[in-house]
Design a protein around this motif. Structure first.
Motif, PDB file in Angstrom:
ATOM      1  N   ALA A  15       0.828  -1.207   0.000  1.00  0.00           N
ATOM      2  CA  ALA A  15       0.000   0.000   0.000  1.00  0.00           C
ATOM      3  C   ALA A  15       0.861   1.255   0.000  1.00  0.00           C
ATOM      4  O   ALA A  15       0.510   2.268  -0.603  1.00  0.00           O
ATOM      5  CB  ALA A  15      -0.936  -0.008   1.201  1.00  0.00           C
ATOM      6  N   VAL A  16       1.994   1.194   0.686  1.00  0.00           N
ATOM      7  CA  VAL A  16       2.982   2.271   0.650  1.00  0.00           C
ATOM      8  C   VAL A  16       4.121   1.806  -0.254  1.00  0.00           C
ATOM      9  O   VAL A  16       4.707   0.748  -0.032  1.00  0.00           O
ATOM     10  CB  VAL A  16       3.512   2.602   2.055  1.00  0.00           C
ATOM     11  CG1 VAL A  16       4.639   3.633   1.973  1.00  0.00           C
ATOM     12  CG2 VAL A  16       2.386   3.117   2.951  1.00  0.00           C
ATOM     13  N   GLN A  36      20.255   7.198   0.616  1.00  0.00           N
ATOM     14  CA  GLN A  36      19.193   6.627  -0.208  1.00  0.00           C
ATOM     15  C   GLN A  36      19.231   5.101  -0.181  1.00  0.00           C
ATOM     16  O   GLN A  36      18.203   4.432  -0.067  1.00  0.00           O
ATOM     17  CB  GLN A  36      19.310   7.127  -1.648  1.00  0.00           C
ATOM     18  CG  GLN A  36      18.782   8.520  -1.870  1.00  0.00           C
ATOM     19  CD  GLN A  36      17.288   8.612  -1.605  1.00  0.00           C
ATOM     20  OE1 GLN A  36      16.487   7.876  -2.173  1.00  0.00           O
ATOM     21  NE2 GLN A  36      16.897   9.504  -0.698  1.00  0.00           N
ATOM     22  N   ILE A  37      20.412   4.547  -0.293  1.00  0.00           N
ATOM     23  CA  ILE A  37      20.559   3.088  -0.250  1.00  0.00           C
ATOM     24  C   ILE A  37      20.052   2.550   1.081  1.00  0.00           C
ATOM     25  O   ILE A  37      19.297   1.566   1.137  1.00  0.00           O
ATOM     26  CB  ILE A  37      22.036   2.699  -0.491  1.00  0.00           C
ATOM     27  CG1 ILE A  37      22.400   2.962  -1.958  1.00  0.00           C
ATOM     28  CG2 ILE A  37      22.282   1.234  -0.125  1.00  0.00           C
ATOM     29  CD1 ILE A  37      23.884   2.856  -2.249  1.00  0.00           C
ATOM     30  N   ALA A  43      13.107   0.488   4.238  1.00  0.00           N
ATOM     31  CA  ALA A  43      11.730   0.371   3.745  1.00  0.00           C
ATOM     32  C   ALA A  43      11.362  -1.095   3.518  1.00  0.00           C
ATOM     33  O   ALA A  43      10.278  -1.544   3.920  1.00  0.00           O
ATOM     34  CB  ALA A  43      11.570   1.166   2.452  1.00  0.00           C
ATOM     35  N   LEU A  44      12.247  -1.845   2.891  1.00  0.00           N
ATOM     36  CA  LEU A  44      11.986  -3.265   2.651  1.00  0.00           C
ATOM     37  C   LEU A  44      11.814  -4.013   3.972  1.00  0.00           C
ATOM     38  O   LEU A  44      10.889  -4.817   4.132  1.00  0.00           O
ATOM     39  CB  LEU A  44      13.109  -3.882   1.825  1.00  0.00           C
ATOM     40  CG  LEU A  44      12.962  -5.379   1.500  1.00  0.00           C
ATOM     41  CD1 LEU A  44      11.698  -5.643   0.688  1.00  0.00           C
ATOM     42  CD2 LEU A  44      14.197  -5.879   0.745  1.00  0.00           C
ATOM     43  N   ASP A  45      12.677  -3.745   4.913  1.00  0.00           N
ATOM     44  CA  ASP A  45      12.582  -4.394   6.226  1.00  0.00           C
ATOM     45  C   ASP A  45      11.274  -4.055   6.935  1.00  0.00           C
ATOM     46  O   ASP A  45      10.772  -4.845   7.748  1.00  0.00           O
ATOM     47  CB  ASP A  45      13.760  -3.992   7.109  1.00  0.00           C
ATOM     48  CG  ASP A  45      15.082  -4.590   6.643  1.00  0.00           C
ATOM     49  OD1 ASP A  45      15.051  -5.577   5.874  1.00  0.00           O
ATOM     50  OD2 ASP A  45      16.141  -4.059   7.047  1.00  0.00           O
ATOM     51  N   ALA A  46      10.709  -2.880   6.617  1.00  0.00           N
ATOM     52  CA  ALA A  46       9.468  -2.432   7.258  1.00  0.00           C
ATOM     53  C   ALA A  46       8.223  -2.917   6.520  1.00  0.00           C
ATOM     54  O   ALA A  46       7.104  -2.560   6.908  1.00  0.00           O
ATOM     55  CB  ALA A  46       9.457  -0.910   7.351  1.00  0.00           C
ATOM     56  N   GLY A  47       8.404  -3.704   5.466  1.00  0.00           N
ATOM     57  CA  GLY A  47       7.256  -4.270   4.768  1.00  0.00           C
ATOM     58  C   GLY A  47       6.938  -3.670   3.418  1.00  0.00           C
ATOM     59  O   GLY A  47       6.015  -4.111   2.725  1.00  0.00           O
ATOM     60  N   GLU A 277      16.810   6.903   6.482  1.00  0.00           N
ATOM     61  CA  GLU A 277      16.198   5.740   7.110  1.00  0.00           C
ATOM     62  C   GLU A 277      14.977   6.119   7.957  1.00  0.00           C
ATOM     63  O   GLU A 277      13.955   5.429   7.932  1.00  0.00           O
ATOM     64  CB  GLU A 277      17.219   5.017   7.986  1.00  0.00           C
ATOM     65  CG  GLU A 277      18.367   4.392   7.230  1.00  0.00           C
ATOM     66  CD  GLU A 277      19.347   3.707   8.168  1.00  0.00           C
ATOM     67  OE1 GLU A 277      18.901   2.814   8.932  1.00  0.00           O
ATOM     68  OE2 GLU A 277      20.540   4.054   8.152  1.00  0.00           O
ATOM     69  N   ALA A 278      15.098   7.189   8.715  1.00  0.00           N
ATOM     70  CA  ALA A 278      14.012   7.579   9.617  1.00  0.00           C
ATOM     71  C   ALA A 278      12.741   7.879   8.835  1.00  0.00           C
ATOM     72  O   ALA A 278      11.638   7.447   9.219  1.00  0.00           O
ATOM     73  CB  ALA A 278      14.428   8.794  10.442  1.00  0.00           C
ATOM     74  N   GLN A 279      12.866   8.619   7.737  1.00  0.00           N
ATOM     75  CA  GLN A 279      11.695   8.939   6.922  1.00  0.00           C
ATOM     76  C   GLN A 279      11.109   7.681   6.292  1.00  0.00           C
ATOM     77  O   GLN A 279       9.887   7.508   6.231  1.00  0.00           O
ATOM     78  CB  GLN A 279      12.066   9.953   5.838  1.00  0.00           C
ATOM     79  CG  GLN A 279      12.290  11.354   6.352  1.00  0.00           C
ATOM     80  CD  GLN A 279      12.531  12.361   5.233  1.00  0.00           C
ATOM     81  OE1 GLN A 279      12.516  12.023   4.055  1.00  0.00           O
ATOM     82  NE2 GLN A 279      12.759  13.608   5.605  1.00  0.00           N
ATOM     83  N   ALA A 280      11.954   6.792   5.812  1.00  0.00           N
ATOM     84  CA  ALA A 280      11.474   5.556   5.198  1.00  0.00           C
ATOM     85  C   ALA A 280      10.702   4.710   6.198  1.00  0.00           C
ATOM     86  O   ALA A 280       9.647   4.147   5.891  1.00  0.00           O
ATOM     87  CB  ALA A 280      12.652   4.766   4.626  1.00  0.00           C
ATOM     88  N   ARG A 281      11.224   4.618   7.406  1.00  0.00           N
ATOM     89  CA  ARG A 281      10.576   3.827   8.458  1.00  0.00           C
ATOM     90  C   ARG A 281       9.225   4.447   8.835  1.00  0.00           C
ATOM     91  O   ARG A 281       8.222   3.743   8.997  1.00  0.00           O
ATOM     92  CB  ARG A 281      11.494   3.750   9.670  1.00  0.00           C
ATOM     93  CG  ARG A 281      11.073   2.741  10.718  1.00  0.00           C
ATOM     94  CD  ARG A 281      12.086   2.657  11.846  1.00  0.00           C
ATOM     95  NE  ARG A 281      13.356   2.083  11.396  1.00  0.00           N
ATOM     96  CZ  ARG A 281      14.496   2.761  11.273  1.00  0.00           C
ATOM     97  NH1 ARG A 281      14.513   4.062  11.537  1.00  0.00           N
ATOM     98  NH2 ARG A 281      15.604   2.174  10.881  1.00  0.00           N
TER      99      ARG A 281
END
Length: 318
Positions: A15-16, A36-37, A43-47, A277-281
């Motif tokens: 969904a995100v 960015q990497i 993001a992947l780790d967070a689903g 990372e913080a924004q991605a999470r």
């Protein structure tokens, strides 16, 4: 994280969706490759399983960052990229696809999208039959799994659909900007076309972090964003104050409130970029937020005060 079917395909997207525009660096400032990497990986780790990019983002730089960030994870991720408005002739579509496959380090693109309609930004006007014909052939060859369009209006989607199956539309769409879906949203729902909304946070405005007097750095595309100007910006700031109690009541940030409102809609996903990372999470958390019907209606009403005040056109003065 919630997941949704992409159009009528068997492809499942988060969904995100992680957005790769920033990773290309062009039109942005202060973007770091290593950050960015790391953001892609978090993001992947967070689903977040779905990653959107384009050949136009830094002349393939964003695609290459995605490949580097998620090397070895191909079977876990869904890759979305786009062919540029300058490459819509048949032979150029095929060349662009091969270039993107190489940049991405993969043998297939899950969703290949036409970035902007032919003729955009002074580009050559190419018949949709020619472009779609090339995409249909690439799909038959297994190089792409599905076809999408971006920044198309209803008539353009209908024309493309007469040539081949279109499974997604990628419009600029958020709580504060809805002009791009006014004539397409119902058509997409009626025809099983997924809506993959880009700039779902109105380029950061919906985070509540930008106040009066903020000045964007030279080279930042948000300088041209109409939402950050004059009376519209004042209406947006007032709307954010009305949204804060709803966010607090649900135990979420303003950003996650706006994203959750968006992905609560049938067939709609949100493409969100992240600098770190913080924004991605934080973005990924929106995929787990469930809002009640009353809150969704109230959020919608508040957002319309901003979106309905805008004249037709793009979110930017381009």
């Amino acid at each position: 994280m919630r997941y949704k079917k992409l159009g009528t395909t068997s492809i499942e997207v988060s969904a995100v969706i992680f957005g790769g525009w920033q990773a290309g660096k062009e039109s942005w400032v202060g973007i770091d490759d290593d950050a960015q990497i790391a953001a892609h990986r978090v993001a992947l780790d967070a689903g977040v399983t779905t990653f959107d990019t384009a050949e136009e983002y830094g002349a393939g730089h964003s695609e290459r960052i995605l490949a580097k960030a998620l090397a070895g994870e191909r079977e876990r991720i869904v890759i979305l990229t786009k062919v540029s408005w300058n490459n819509l002739r048949r032979e150029k579509v095929i060349e662009a696809c091969e270039r993107s496959l190489k940049n991405l380090g993969t043998d297939r693109i899950d969703l290949y999208q036409i970035h902007w309609p032919a003729g955009s930004f002074g580009s050559e006007v190419v018949p949709i039959e020619e472009t779609m014909g090339a995409l249909v052939d690439l799909k038959a060859q297994g190089k792409i799994r599905a076809i999408g369009v971006s920044n198309f209006d209803r008539a353009q989607i209908e024309a493309a659909s007469r040539v081949g199956r279109v499974d997604s539309l990628q419009p600029c769409h958020s709580l504060f900007f809805r002009k791009a879906v006014e004539d397409t949203f119902s058509y997409c729902q009626e025809n099983g076309i997924s809506v993959l909304a880009y700039s779902p946070l109105a380029q950061g405005l919906l985070t509540g972090k930008f106040g009066r007097g903020h000045v964007f750095a030279e080279g930042d595309n948000r300088v041209d964003n109409r939402l950050f100007r004059g009376e519209t910006f004042e209406k947006a700031l007032a709307a954010l104050e009305e949204l804060r109690p709803i966010a607090a009541r649900n135990g979420v940030t303003l950003a996650n409130l706006a994203l959750a409102w968006l992905v609560a809609q049938k067939g709609v996903c949100a493409i969100v970029g992240a600098r770190n990372e913080a924004q991605a999470r934080e973005n990924a958390r929106a995929g787990d937020v469930t809002l009640g019907a009353a809150d969704l209606a109230e959020i919608d009403r508040i957002g319309r005060v901003v979106s309905d005040s805008l004249p037709p056109g793009l979110m930017w003065d381009w």
